[in-house]
Design a protein around this motif. Structure first.
Motif, PDB file in Angstrom:
ATOM      1  N   LYS A 115       0.741   7.460  15.559  1.00 42.30           N
ATOM      2  CA  LYS A 115       1.640   7.402  14.398  1.00 42.30           C
ATOM      3  C   LYS A 115       0.843   6.999  13.163  1.00 42.30           C
ATOM      4  O   LYS A 115       0.327   5.892  13.081  1.00 42.30           O
ATOM      5  CB  LYS A 115       2.765   6.398  14.649  1.00 42.30           C
ATOM      6  CG  LYS A 115       3.756   6.299  13.509  1.00 42.30           C
ATOM      7  CD  LYS A 115       4.957   5.466  13.905  1.00 42.30           C
ATOM      8  CE  LYS A 115       5.726   4.939  12.703  1.00 42.30           C
ATOM      9  NZ  LYS A 115       6.237   5.952  11.791  1.00 42.30           N
ATOM     10  N   ALA A 117       2.056   8.414   9.905  1.00 48.42           N
ATOM     11  CA  ALA A 117       2.979   8.557   8.778  1.00 48.42           C
ATOM     12  C   ALA A 117       3.818   7.302   8.620  1.00 48.42           C
ATOM     13  O   ALA A 117       4.095   6.594   9.582  1.00 48.42           O
ATOM     14  CB  ALA A 117       3.879   9.766   8.989  1.00 48.42           C
ATOM     15  N   LYS A 118       4.223   7.048   7.384  1.00 49.92           N
ATOM     16  CA  LYS A 118       5.085   5.890   7.131  1.00 49.92           C
ATOM     17  C   LYS A 118       6.508   6.160   7.603  1.00 49.92           C
ATOM     18  O   LYS A 118       7.228   5.257   7.961  1.00 49.92           O
ATOM     19  CB  LYS A 118       5.091   5.572   5.636  1.00 49.92           C
ATOM     20  CG  LYS A 118       3.749   5.073   5.121  1.00 49.92           C
ATOM     21  CD  LYS A 118       3.957   4.099   3.967  1.00 49.92           C
ATOM     22  CE  LYS A 118       2.648   3.578   3.399  1.00 49.92           C
ATOM     23  NZ  LYS A 118       2.089   4.494   2.379  1.00 49.92           N
ATOM     24  N   GLU A 119       6.899   7.440   7.579  1.00 49.74           N
ATOM     25  CA  GLU A 119       8.273   7.802   7.938  1.00 49.74           C
ATOM     26  C   GLU A 119       8.610   7.385   9.364  1.00 49.74           C
ATOM     27  O   GLU A 119       7.827   7.589  10.277  1.00 49.74           O
ATOM     28  CB  GLU A 119       8.453   9.327   7.857  1.00 49.74           C
ATOM     29  CG  GLU A 119       8.248   9.907   6.483  1.00 49.74           C
ATOM     30  CD  GLU A 119       7.869  11.378   6.559  1.00 49.74           C
ATOM     31  OE1 GLU A 119       8.626  12.149   7.166  1.00 49.74           O
ATOM     32  OE2 GLU A 119       6.813  11.733   6.025  1.00 49.74           O
ATOM     33  N   GLU A 120       9.793   6.863   9.529  1.00 51.84           N
ATOM     34  CA  GLU A 120      10.237   6.438  10.846  1.00 51.84           C
ATOM     35  C   GLU A 120      10.475   7.630  11.779  1.00 51.84           C
ATOM     36  O   GLU A 120      10.447   7.502  12.989  1.00 51.84           O
ATOM     37  CB  GLU A 120      11.515   5.589  10.734  1.00 51.84           C
ATOM     38  CG  GLU A 120      11.243   4.126  10.391  1.00 51.84           C
ATOM     39  CD  GLU A 120      10.211   3.475  11.310  1.00 51.84           C
ATOM     40  OE1 GLU A 120      10.316   3.645  12.534  1.00 51.84           O
ATOM     41  OE2 GLU A 120       9.289   2.818  10.793  1.00 51.84           O
ATOM     42  N   LYS A 122       8.674  10.231  12.266  1.00 50.54           N
ATOM     43  CA  LYS A 122       7.486  10.744  12.945  1.00 50.54           C
ATOM     44  C   LYS A 122       7.125   9.810  14.106  1.00 50.54           C
ATOM     45  O   LYS A 122       6.951   8.622  13.912  1.00 50.54           O
ATOM     46  CB  LYS A 122       6.310  10.835  11.966  1.00 50.54           C
ATOM     47  CG  LYS A 122       6.548  11.807  10.813  1.00 50.54           C
ATOM     48  CD  LYS A 122       6.160  13.209  11.205  1.00 50.54           C
ATOM     49  CE  LYS A 122       6.097  14.199  10.044  1.00 50.54           C
ATOM     50  NZ  LYS A 122       7.145  14.153   9.049  1.00 50.54           N
ATOM     51  N   SER A 155       2.775  12.223   6.581  1.00 47.74           N
ATOM     52  CA  SER A 155       4.098  12.157   5.971  1.00 47.74           C
ATOM     53  C   SER A 155       4.415  13.457   5.245  1.00 47.74           C
ATOM     54  O   SER A 155       3.527  14.138   4.742  1.00 47.74           O
ATOM     55  CB  SER A 155       4.153  11.023   4.939  1.00 47.74           C
ATOM     56  OG  SER A 155       3.966   9.785   5.559  1.00 47.74           O
ATOM     57  N   THR A 157       5.299  14.622   2.205  1.00 50.41           N
ATOM     58  CA  THR A 157       5.380  14.139   0.824  1.00 50.41           C
ATOM     59  C   THR A 157       4.550  15.041  -0.086  1.00 50.41           C
ATOM     60  O   THR A 157       3.659  15.748   0.370  1.00 50.41           O
ATOM     61  CB  THR A 157       4.854  12.689   0.724  1.00 50.41           C
ATOM     62  OG1 THR A 157       4.718  12.334  -0.648  1.00 50.41           O
ATOM     63  CG2 THR A 157       3.496  12.523   1.394  1.00 50.41           C
ATOM     64  N   GLU A 162      -1.424  10.103  -0.508  1.00 51.00           N
ATOM     65  CA  GLU A 162      -0.811   9.485   0.673  1.00 51.00           C
ATOM     66  C   GLU A 162      -1.231  10.238   1.943  1.00 51.00           C
ATOM     67  O   GLU A 162      -1.636   9.657   2.954  1.00 51.00           O
ATOM     68  CB  GLU A 162       0.718   9.500   0.498  1.00 51.00           C
ATOM     69  CG  GLU A 162       1.538   9.122   1.722  1.00 51.00           C
ATOM     70  CD  GLU A 162       1.374   7.672   2.128  1.00 51.00           C
ATOM     71  OE1 GLU A 162       1.100   6.848   1.251  1.00 51.00           O
ATOM     72  OE2 GLU A 162       1.498   7.382   3.336  1.00 51.00           O
ATOM     73  N   ILE A 163      -1.163  11.568   1.875  1.00 47.37           N
ATOM     74  CA  ILE A 163      -1.560  12.401   3.018  1.00 47.37           C
ATOM     75  C   ILE A 163      -3.041  12.183   3.351  1.00 47.37           C
ATOM     76  O   ILE A 163      -3.419  12.042   4.512  1.00 47.37           O
ATOM     77  CB  ILE A 163      -1.278  13.892   2.710  1.00 47.37           C
ATOM     78  CG1 ILE A 163       0.234  14.112   2.543  1.00 47.37           C
ATOM     79  CG2 ILE A 163      -1.833  14.793   3.797  1.00 47.37           C
ATOM     80  CD1 ILE A 163       0.610  15.471   2.030  1.00 47.37           C
ATOM     81  N   GLU A 166      -3.613   8.980   5.189  1.00 45.19           N
ATOM     82  CA  GLU A 166      -3.175   9.026   6.585  1.00 45.19           C
ATOM     83  C   GLU A 166      -4.180   9.803   7.446  1.00 45.19           C
ATOM     84  O   GLU A 166      -4.523   9.384   8.548  1.00 45.19           O
ATOM     85  CB  GLU A 166      -1.775   9.637   6.662  1.00 45.19           C
ATOM     86  CG  GLU A 166      -0.727   8.724   6.026  1.00 45.19           C
ATOM     87  CD  GLU A 166       0.656   9.339   5.883  1.00 45.19           C
ATOM     88  OE1 GLU A 166       1.553   8.645   5.372  1.00 45.19           O
ATOM     89  OE2 GLU A 166       0.854  10.517   6.270  1.00 45.19           O
TER      90      GLU A 166
END
Ligand SMILES: *Cc1c(COP(=O)(O)O)cnc(C)c1O
Length: 216
Positions: A115, A117-120, A122, A155, A157, A162-163, A166
């Motif tokens: 994991k 990504a920040k998104e829950e 994923k 993520s 986005t 940000e990408i 990650e």
């Protein structure tokens, strides 16, 4: 543009050293066959039912990749033919793969999904879970499994920074284990971000909609 032209346009952007998995989930056999006829052999699916049906009706030299969340009770349906399970995203799943693989005396290739990504939404292993699994692997807890490397999804986005953060984080994690475990596969990058992923050391990209068009 038709599927064949779109496929060739994607292939042109990918160096020899990076493997392309054509993500064919939801697309029809006819579309898969068009890409197959241009030489593509690696295809990715995320639903077991669909994967089994496609395996049965398409050429047998296709290498099928399981790329999405895999329920433990469906592992045995794909084990006999799957080429690479890319989405080992929880400890329970690798335990189940090991026990099913023993029954059919088979060695199964997998990637551990981390994991990043920040998104829950994923899924993926935490770094702690990853480390624990690899320690067990080193102690031969999973004799029927060959861990080839890591997989991750960035993520969703518009923020490229940000990408990039990650992907570079996943690359760092990958590097820290690569030598000890002889990893050769870092699967990251999809239609929207595969070029960014390749800049950060991806060795395998999973591209769907850019080749096959909008998903139904
Ligand atoms: C669907 C999917 C892809 C491909 O997505 P596109 O945006 O269509 O390229 C890649 N990886 C995973 C895990 C997927 O579920």
């Amino acid at each position: 543009m038709d599927i064949q032209s779109r496929y060739l346009a994607v292939v042109e952007q990918i160096p020899e050293s990076v493997q392309l998995v054509a993500v064919s989930k939801t697309y029809e056999n006819q579309s898969i066959k068009e890409v197959y006829d241009l030489g593509q052999r690696d295809f990715g699916e995320n639903r077991v039912q669909e994967l089994v049906q496609k395996y049965e009706s398409l050429p047998k030299d296709i290498r099928w990749h399981q790329i999405g969340h895999l329920q433990t009770n469906k592992v045995k349906m794909i084990l006999p033919f799957v080429y690479l399970i890319q989405s080992v995203d929880r400890p329970k799943l690798i335990q189940k793969i090991q026990s099913e693989a023993t029954l059919i005396e088979q060695k199964v290739k997998v990637l551990l999904q981390v994991k990043i990504a920040k998104e829950e939404t994923k899924s993926g292993l935490s770094e702690l879970e990853l480390d624990k699994i690899l320690k067990e692997y080193a102690e031969s807890v999973y004799p029927n499994i060959e861990i080839k490397g890591l997989m991750g999804m960035a993520s969703l986005t518009e923020e490229v920074g940000e990408i990039e953060d990650e992907f570079s984080k996943l690359k760092e994690i990958y590097k820290s284990y690569q030598e000890q475990f002889k990893f050769d596969t870092l699967s990251m990058g999809m239609s929207g971000d595969f070029q960014t992923a390749m800049r950060h050391g991806s060795t395998m990209v999973r591209v769907g909609s850019l080749i096959f068009g909008k998903r139904l």
